[in-house]
Design an enzyme around this catalytic site. Structure first.
Site, PDB file in Angstrom:
ATOM      1  N   MET A 227       0.844  -1.204   0.000  1.00 49.83           N
ATOM      2  CA  MET A 227       0.000   0.000   0.000  1.00 49.83           C
ATOM      3  C   MET A 227       0.877   1.251   0.000  1.00 49.83           C
ATOM      4  SD  MET A 227      -3.446  -0.887   2.050  1.00 49.83           S
ATOM      5  CE  MET A 227      -2.841  -0.593   3.709  1.00 49.83           C
TER       6      MET A 227
ATOM      7  N   ALA B  81       4.016   3.958   1.049  1.00 48.88           N
ATOM      8  CA  ALA B  81       4.686   4.436   2.274  1.00 48.88           C
ATOM      9  C   ALA B  81       5.748   3.407   2.658  1.00 48.88           C
ATOM     10  CB  ALA B  81       3.693   4.672   3.408  1.00 48.88           C
ATOM     11  N   LEU B  82       6.621   3.148   1.715  1.00 48.20           N
ATOM     12  CA  LEU B  82       7.523   1.995   1.813  1.00 48.20           C
ATOM     13  C   LEU B  82       8.587   2.176   2.891  1.00 48.20           C
ATOM     14  CD1 LEU B  82       8.043   1.248  -1.988  1.00 48.20           C
ATOM     15  CD2 LEU B  82       6.322   0.303  -0.434  1.00 48.20           C
TER      16      LEU B  82
ATOM     17  N   ALA C 130      11.813  -0.437   5.196  1.00 47.26           N
ATOM     18  CA  ALA C 130      12.762  -1.536   4.974  1.00 47.26           C
ATOM     19  C   ALA C 130      12.078  -2.909   4.942  1.00 47.26           C
ATOM     20  CB  ALA C 130      13.837  -1.513   6.062  1.00 47.26           C
TER      21      ALA C 130
ATOM     22  N   HIS D  61       9.157  -3.600   3.460  1.00 44.11           N
ATOM     23  CA  HIS D  61       8.743  -3.787   2.061  1.00 44.11           C
ATOM     24  C   HIS D  61       9.959  -4.126   1.185  1.00 44.11           C
ATOM     25  CE1 HIS D  61       5.555  -0.778   3.430  1.00 44.11           C
ATOM     26  NE2 HIS D  61       4.826  -1.785   3.018  1.00 44.11           N
TER      27      HIS D  61
ATOM     28  N   GLY E 285       4.716 -10.379   3.882  1.00 43.75           N
ATOM     29  CA  GLY E 285       5.457 -10.320   5.135  1.00 43.75           C
ATOM     30  C   GLY E 285       4.808 -11.152   6.230  1.00 43.75           C
ATOM     31  N   GLN E 286       5.659 -11.830   7.002  1.00 40.64           N
ATOM     32  CA  GLN E 286       5.195 -12.572   8.185  1.00 40.64           C
ATOM     33  C   GLN E 286       4.604 -11.605   9.219  1.00 40.64           C
ATOM     34  OE1 GLN E 286       5.043 -15.896   8.594  1.00 40.64           O
ATOM     35  NE2 GLN E 286       4.107 -15.492  10.585  1.00 40.64           N
ATOM     36  N   LYS E 287       4.952 -10.329   9.099  1.00 38.39           N
ATOM     37  CA  LYS E 287       4.385  -9.301   9.979  1.00 38.39           C
ATOM     38  C   LYS E 287       2.858  -9.386  10.027  1.00 38.39           C
ATOM     39  CE  LYS E 287       3.542  -4.967  11.506  1.00 38.39           C
ATOM     40  NZ  LYS E 287       2.755  -4.278  10.536  1.00 38.39           N
TER      41      LYS E 287
ATOM     42  N   VAL F 215      10.718  -7.415   9.642  1.00 39.46           N
ATOM     43  CA  VAL F 215      11.839  -6.478   9.758  1.00 39.46           C
ATOM     44  C   VAL F 215      11.490  -5.472  10.860  1.00 39.46           C
ATOM     45  CG1 VAL F 215      13.207  -4.736   8.559  1.00 39.46           C
ATOM     46  CG2 VAL F 215      12.467  -6.797   7.351  1.00 39.46           C
TER      47      VAL F 215
HETATM   48  P1  AMP Z   1       1.423  -2.955   3.484  1.00 41.09           P
HETATM   49  O1  AMP Z   1       1.986  -1.911   2.581  1.00 41.09           O
HETATM   50  O2  AMP Z   1       1.406  -2.567   4.924  1.00 41.09           O
HETATM   51  O3  AMP Z   1       0.099  -3.494   2.978  1.00 41.09           O
HETATM   52  O4  AMP Z   1       2.432  -4.178   3.434  1.00 41.09           O
HETATM   53  C1  AMP Z   1       2.822  -4.752   2.204  1.00 41.09           C
HETATM   54  C2  AMP Z   1       3.591  -6.011   2.465  1.00 41.09           C
HETATM   55  O5  AMP Z   1       4.737  -5.729   3.263  1.00 41.09           O
HETATM   56  C3  AMP Z   1       2.764  -7.058   3.235  1.00 41.09           C
HETATM   57  O6  AMP Z   1       3.049  -8.349   2.714  1.00 41.09           O
HETATM   58  C4  AMP Z   1       3.278  -6.899   4.628  1.00 41.09           C
HETATM   59  O7  AMP Z   1       3.161  -8.083   5.399  1.00 41.09           O
HETATM   60  C5  AMP Z   1       4.743  -6.579   4.376  1.00 41.09           C
HETATM   61  N1  AMP Z   1       5.326  -5.922   5.541  1.00 41.09           N
HETATM   62  C6  AMP Z   1       4.846  -4.840   6.207  1.00 41.09           C
HETATM   63  N2  AMP Z   1       5.619  -4.551   7.270  1.00 41.09           N
HETATM   64  C7  AMP Z   1       6.611  -5.468   7.286  1.00 41.09           C
HETATM   65  C8  AMP Z   1       7.733  -5.710   8.149  1.00 41.09           C
HETATM   66  N3  AMP Z   1       7.992  -4.957   9.203  1.00 41.09           N
HETATM   67  N4  AMP Z   1       8.538  -6.760   7.853  1.00 41.09           N
HETATM   68  C9  AMP Z   1       8.293  -7.556   6.783  1.00 41.09           C
HETATM   69  N5  AMP Z   1       7.263  -7.374   5.930  1.00 41.09           N
HETATM   70  C10 AMP Z   1       6.422  -6.347   6.180  1.00 41.09           C
END
Ligand code: AMP
Length: 290
Positions: A30, A32-33, A35, A37, A147-149, A176
């Site tokens: 989404m 707002a990248l 580390a 991402h 991400g496993q997050k 991360v």
């Molecule tokens: P988002 O932009 O928040 O929808 O996240 C996009 C992708 O990045 C998703 O697969 C998230 O799980 C992954 N992601 C977000 N934060 C982290 C993080 N801290 N470590 C690893 N992957 C992440």
């Protein structure tokens, strides 16, 4: 890097790469990248010939009272970061292009979409599953990295791919973190300095659980009690849930037999943060494929 703004442009670019015999990876985001991402982009790079990233703030996964309008957006910065990572394709469609009409077809992964964050965010995982199914149909990647997050999101997507026979390999990347343990998230930008100082309590609570587990405790009750204590000590923090579940079905576990997911969500002010820990997993399991 080619920036594709429409569904048709993206389809054509993906088709051209696949006709050259290239293995294509997709990293949905989404924007707002951070580390976290970028670690997924590198994971994708290791496993594919070409990497596509998508940036789309998906209205379908936000409820009316959530932060859709204030969600952080910085397209020029994100584009430069992805360009520096050597990403070949950036798919950045408009809402109108993704949803020219309100969708009548929505993907519900029964049971899973109501677990963990799905309980406090009704409709959230249905919105996620629907947009990810659309992205898979548009980009047609050979593999996709998540991400496993967002462990529940990962379980929902893996199940959707299995149930619908979507021909894509799902690859998970480890969480991360900032130096003090806080899991990176685009939403961390919302935190006031005081809230930011309190936020690593989530990670500390998971570390307590890990320590007790490593001492041999397998019952969820004492593990959850140990984990919630540091959160209760933090007055700025309001716990949403702290649960031990099966990492695939997301069903609650009384005892940890083999693998388990310890998942926490809490509010700091109006910002909702999540974090989690996989227990009993083999080293490298967070990178396990579907
Ligand atoms: P988002 O932009 O928040 O929808 O996240 C996009 C992708 O990045 C998703 O697969 C998230 O799980 C992954 N992601 C977000 N934060 C982290 C993080 N801290 N470590 C690893 N992957 C992440």
């Amino acid at each position: 890097m080619h920036v594709l703004k429409t569904v048709e442009e993206m389809r054509a670019a993906s088709r051209a790469l696949r006709q050259l015999g290239q293995r294509l990876a997709l990293v949905p985001t989404m924007g707002a990248l951070h580390a976290g991402h970028l670690s997924l982009i590198r994971l994708a790079r290791e496993r594919a010939d070409a990497v596509a990233a998508s940036i789309f703030v998906n209205p379908l996964q936000f409820s009316p009272e959530e932060d859709l309008l204030r969600y952080p957006r910085n397209f020029p910065r994100d584009r430069d970061l992805l360009e520096n990572e050597g990403v070949e394709l950036l798919f950045a469609p408009s809402v109108e292009d993704m949803y020219p009409e309100p969708p009548a077809t929505l993907v519900t992964v029964e049971g899973l979409t109501e677990a963990l964050c799905g309980r406090s965010r009704p409709g959230h995982f249905r919105g996620v599953a629907t947009v990810v199914a659309k992205l898979f149909a548009i980009v047609a990647p050979d593999l996709a990295c998540f991400g496993q997050k967002d462990a529940a999101q990962l379980a929902v997507i893996r199940r959707m791919v299995r149930d619908l026979d979507i021909p894509v390999e799902i690859v998970a990347g480890p969480i991360v973190r900032e130096a003090d343990g806080l899991a990176m998230s685009s939403r961390n930008a919302y935190l006031t300095p005081q809230e930011r100082a309190a936020a690593p309590a989530l990670f500390r609570s998971l570390e307590r659980v890990r320590a007790l587990y490593e001492d041999g405790e397998r019952r969820s009750g004492p593990l959850v009690a140990a984990g919630t204590r540091p959160l209760e000590e933090e007055p700025r923090l309001r716990l949403d849930y702290f649960e031990i579940v099966d990492p695939d079905s997301l069903l609650a576990r009384e005892r940890i037999e083999d693998r388990a997911l310890v998942a926490v969500a809490a509010f700091l002010g109006t910002t909702r943060l999540i974090d989690n820990l996989l227990l009993g997993a083999q080293p490298g399991l967070a990178r396990e494929t579907n």
